[in-house]
Design a protein around this motif. Structure first.
Motif, PDB file in Angstrom:
ATOM      1  N   GLU A 189      28.763  47.041  51.414  1.00 23.50           N
ATOM      2  CA  GLU A 189      30.119  47.703  51.321  1.00 23.50           C
ATOM      3  C   GLU A 189      31.123  46.959  50.114  1.00 23.50           C
ATOM      4  O   GLU A 189      31.781  47.774  49.549  1.00 23.50           O
ATOM      5  CB  GLU A 189      30.783  48.009  52.619  1.00 23.50           C
ATOM      6  N   GLN A 190      30.948  45.676  50.304  1.00 22.07           N
ATOM      7  CA  GLN A 190      31.815  45.112  49.286  1.00 22.07           C
ATOM      8  C   GLN A 190      31.271  45.289  47.755  1.00 22.07           C
ATOM      9  O   GLN A 190      32.347  45.611  47.077  1.00 22.07           O
ATOM     10  CB  GLN A 190      31.684  43.578  49.595  1.00 22.07           C
ATOM     11  N   ALA A 191      30.152  45.598  47.781  1.00 17.16           N
ATOM     12  CA  ALA A 191      29.506  45.850  46.287  1.00 17.16           C
ATOM     13  C   ALA A 191      30.080  47.268  45.995  1.00 17.16           C
ATOM     14  O   ALA A 191      30.479  47.398  44.628  1.00 17.16           O
ATOM     15  CB  ALA A 191      27.978  45.884  46.355  1.00 17.16           C
ATOM     16  N   LEU A 192      30.142  48.245  46.677  1.00 18.91           N
ATOM     17  CA  LEU A 192      30.871  49.393  46.455  1.00 18.91           C
ATOM     18  C   LEU A 192      32.100  49.502  46.048  1.00 18.91           C
ATOM     19  O   LEU A 192      32.392  50.020  45.132  1.00 18.91           O
ATOM     20  CB  LEU A 192      30.601  50.334  47.651  1.00 18.91           C
ATOM     21  N   ALA A 193      33.029  48.488  46.786  1.00 17.57           N
ATOM     22  CA  ALA A 193      34.367  48.594  46.383  1.00 17.57           C
ATOM     23  C   ALA A 193      34.499  47.609  45.055  1.00 17.57           C
ATOM     24  O   ALA A 193      35.371  48.274  44.403  1.00 17.57           O
ATOM     25  CB  ALA A 193      35.050  47.744  47.546  1.00 17.57           C
ATOM     26  N   VAL A 194      33.701  46.792  44.779  1.00 13.55           N
ATOM     27  CA  VAL A 194      33.834  46.088  43.619  1.00 13.55           C
ATOM     28  C   VAL A 194      33.541  46.813  42.396  1.00 13.55           C
ATOM     29  O   VAL A 194      33.982  46.945  41.571  1.00 13.55           O
ATOM     30  CB  VAL A 194      33.074  44.659  43.667  1.00 13.55           C
ATOM     31  N   ALA A 195      32.278  47.613  42.496  1.00 13.08           N
ATOM     32  CA  ALA A 195      31.805  48.466  41.477  1.00 13.08           C
ATOM     33  C   ALA A 195      32.952  49.654  41.118  1.00 13.08           C
ATOM     34  O   ALA A 195      33.144  49.856  40.066  1.00 13.08           O
ATOM     35  CB  ALA A 195      30.395  49.289  41.990  1.00 13.08           C
ATOM     36  N   ALA A 196      33.547  50.181  42.329  1.00 13.89           N
ATOM     37  CA  ALA A 196      34.535  51.446  42.123  1.00 13.89           C
ATOM     38  C   ALA A 196      35.627  50.663  41.265  1.00 13.89           C
ATOM     39  O   ALA A 196      36.237  51.466  40.496  1.00 13.89           O
ATOM     40  CB  ALA A 196      34.954  51.734  43.594  1.00 13.89           C
ATOM     41  N   ASN A 197      35.982  49.697  41.516  1.00 15.41           N
ATOM     42  CA  ASN A 197      37.211  48.923  40.666  1.00 15.41           C
ATOM     43  C   ASN A 197      36.853  48.848  39.225  1.00 15.41           C
ATOM     44  O   ASN A 197      37.641  48.671  38.367  1.00 15.41           O
ATOM     45  CB  ASN A 197      37.574  47.730  41.437  1.00 15.41           C
ATOM     46  N   SER A 198      35.473  48.629  38.899  1.00 13.23           N
ATOM     47  CA  SER A 198      34.993  48.530  37.714  1.00 13.23           C
ATOM     48  C   SER A 198      34.760  49.643  36.772  1.00 13.23           C
ATOM     49  O   SER A 198      34.357  49.753  35.501  1.00 13.23           O
ATOM     50  CB  SER A 198      33.866  47.604  37.756  1.00 13.23           C
ATOM     51  N   MET A 199      34.570  51.042  37.550  1.00 11.83           N
ATOM     52  CA  MET A 199      33.936  52.158  36.743  1.00 11.83           C
ATOM     53  C   MET A 199      35.002  52.392  35.703  1.00 11.83           C
ATOM     54  O   MET A 199      34.401  53.340  34.888  1.00 11.83           O
ATOM     55  CB  MET A 199      33.782  53.080  37.912  1.00 11.83           C
ATOM     56  N   ASN A 200      36.173  52.300  35.758  1.00  9.25           N
ATOM     57  CA  ASN A 200      37.089  52.803  34.493  1.00  9.25           C
ATOM     58  C   ASN A 200      36.756  52.165  33.343  1.00  9.25           C
ATOM     59  O   ASN A 200      37.149  52.827  32.120  1.00  9.25           O
ATOM     60  CB  ASN A 200      38.183  52.747  34.872  1.00  9.25           C
ATOM     61  N   SER A 201      35.981  51.113  33.390  1.00  5.10           N
ATOM     62  CA  SER A 201      35.301  50.404  31.975  1.00  5.10           C
ATOM     63  C   SER A 201      33.923  50.374  31.942  1.00  5.10           C
ATOM     64  O   SER A 201      33.589  49.447  31.101  1.00  5.10           O
ATOM     65  CB  SER A 201      36.265  49.155  31.787  1.00  5.10           C
ATOM     66  N   ALA A 202      33.238  51.125  32.893  1.00  2.13           N
ATOM     67  CA  ALA A 202      31.728  51.138  32.897  1.00  2.13           C
ATOM     68  C   ALA A 202      31.026  52.142  31.540  1.00  2.13           C
ATOM     69  O   ALA A 202      31.278  53.086  31.522  1.00  2.13           O
ATOM     70  CB  ALA A 202      31.170  51.448  33.991  1.00  2.13           C
ATOM     71  N   ARG A 203      30.893  51.307  30.509  1.00  4.43           N
ATOM     72  CA  ARG A 203      30.353  52.145  29.358  1.00  4.43           C
ATOM     73  C   ARG A 203      28.660  51.904  29.266  1.00  4.43           C
ATOM     74  O   ARG A 203      27.980  50.959  29.641  1.00  4.43           O
ATOM     75  CB  ARG A 203      30.984  51.574  28.091  1.00  4.43           C
ATOM     76  N   SER A 204      27.968  53.136  28.362  1.00 10.12           N
ATOM     77  CA  SER A 204      26.706  53.179  28.410  1.00 10.12           C
ATOM     78  C   SER A 204      26.520  52.247  26.750  1.00 10.12           C
ATOM     79  O   SER A 204      27.046  52.854  25.868  1.00 10.12           O
ATOM     80  CB  SER A 204      26.117  54.357  28.169  1.00 10.12           C
TER      81      SER A 204
END
Length: 442
Positions: free
Chosen positions: A376-391
């Protein structure tokens, strides 16, 4: 399909033949005219949409989605077609050439960039901003689909890496905070090795091209390879120093896919940190409960680019050749497919991350209760990073995989100390530029 003019002809014949009473003829005529003013009441628009390798797991999800949409839109008939990933692109190009493309197709970002460049996709700028277009996609998701100043799709799902770390190993090394940069991550890897005798970090150096780009270092500029610059050499020297100090897991370090070796090492308690998408944390929970119990989560430092690692977004694009009059309805369905509600449902089933802000803000991703586990921690940390997750990828180069192998071999030779780093990179750059200027690789 029965057309309006045919209905009126039939009604006229029946009234003239006195088969119907005059009042009934009048009522039916008014009703038919009313329908006609609002378009062809008997017409049904077919929307065929293609996905990539989603059967059989997601059959119930898409069946329910189709049923709900058709119930809400009686004039729409949906047809879902799923192809294996390795044949979808050929099927799509063939269908476009034949003039029979699907209305929507599920694509990766590199495929979309290539097809948009070749004029095989419709830009969707106006459709993203159309009345009723409420999807609030992340900045990064939209940026992934912007080619030559235009947008070419509706973001669907993506991912982003997090750092899973072994609390006992990091505590033994005196490390209690997340690395704020790649330099700090490399320093921590060396500290772990010096204090515990175990490697700290296992980067995917078989994908060194993405590693360079995430650190703001171009591979190509003006059609030529440039990865032998002083900045590139400096980064490879840092990797070499970490390697020499034992900071890296050496198993499959330069393999095209070193992830199985990384997971095995982390599950066995032989690795300090593991960089992965949140889905991999579930495997730790299942396969090694004792390691999972001592696993914490850090965000991956975004690097000087501000880009977070691990995007590889998928989306829905409109192929060239879809009838112009059909496109507004196609876009409405695309927005439904990628809506907050549907993205959230799909993400939970697939173990991926959504690309709309509202879905990412859902408690499923954001709510961390006391004693919350690493998953669950991983999901929260990932959600906070998604606005800068690029391919991150290199586009427009034929036989790119072959060229990348020359780059990986040069970096491997430099990192392991078998060759001078500058000389190895210079040679790889020369090979790239000869290949780029000469005939295609066989």
């Amino acid at each position: 399909m029965i057309k309006m003019r045919d209905c009126l002809k039939i009604l006229g014949s029946m009234c003239n033949a006195s088969i119907l009473m005059p009042k009934l003829c009048l009522i039916l005529g008014i009703l038919l005219l009313s329908f006609g003013l609002h378009g062809n009441a008997f017409a049904v628009q077919k929307i065929e949409f293609w996905t990539m390798s989603l059967k059989p797991k997601f059959i119930p999800y898409f069946q329910e989605l189709v049923k709900n949409y058709e119930a809400q839109h009686p004039g729409i008939k949906l047809e879902w077609v799923d192809f294996p990933w390795d044949i979808l692109q050929l099927k799509l190009i063939t269908a476009i050439a034949a003039g029979t493309p699907p209305a929507l197709v599920n694509l990766s970002v590199p495929w979309a960039e290539e097809m948009a460049r070749d004029g095989l996709l419709e830009p969707v700028d106006a459709l993203l901003a159309a009345p009723g277009a409420t999807n609030d996609y992340t900045d990064a998701a939209l940026a992934d689909l912007r080619f030559n100043g235009k947008f070419y799709g509706f973001p669907h799902y993506s991912n982003v890496n997090v750092i899973a770390y072994n609390r006992k190993i990091l505590a033994a090394a005196g490390i209690f905070q997340a690395p704020r940069s790649m330099d700090e991550l490399l320093t921590q890897a060396v500290m772990i090795s010096l204090k515990t005798g175990k490697p700290g970090y296992a980067p995917a150096l078989g994908k060194i091209d993405g590693f360079f780009m995430q650190q703001g270092l171009d591979l190509m500029r003006d059609g030529k390879a440039v990865f032998n610059s002083p900045a590139h050499v400096t980064l490879v020297k840092k990797l070499a120093a970490t390697y020499k100090a034992g900071g890296f897991l050496k198993d499959k370090l330069f393999a095209e896919d070193n992830f199985p070796a990384v997971v095995d090492a982390y599950l066995g308690g032989r690795l300090g940190v593991m960089v992965s998408a949140p889905t991999a944390i579930k495997r730790i929970q299942t396969d090694a409960p004792e390691i999972y119990a001592q696993t914490g989560i850090f965000p991956v430092p975004p690097g000087p680019t501000g880009i977070n690692d691990g995007g590889w977004m998928f989306h829905f694009a409109i192929p060239k050749g879809v009838k112009k009059k059909d496109i507004p309805e196609v876009a409405a369905f695309a927005r439904y497919l990628t809506s907050d509600t549907n993205q959230l449902a799909f993400s939970r089933m697939a173990g991926v991350m959504p690309t709309t802000r509202q879905a990412l803000a859902n408690p499923y991703f954001k709510k961390i209760l006391p004693n919350t586990g690493a998953s669950e921690q991983a999901l929260a940390v990932a959600a906070n990073s998604m606005n800068s997750a690029r391919s991150l990828y290199v586009s427009g180069i034929d036989d790119y995989d072959e060229l990348r192998r020359f780059l990986v071999k040069a970096v491997e030779a430099g990192v392991t100390g078998r060759r001078d780093i500058q000389e190895a990179l210079d040679e790889a750059v020369a090979i790239w530029n000869r290949k780029l200027q000469g005939p295609k690789l066989p």
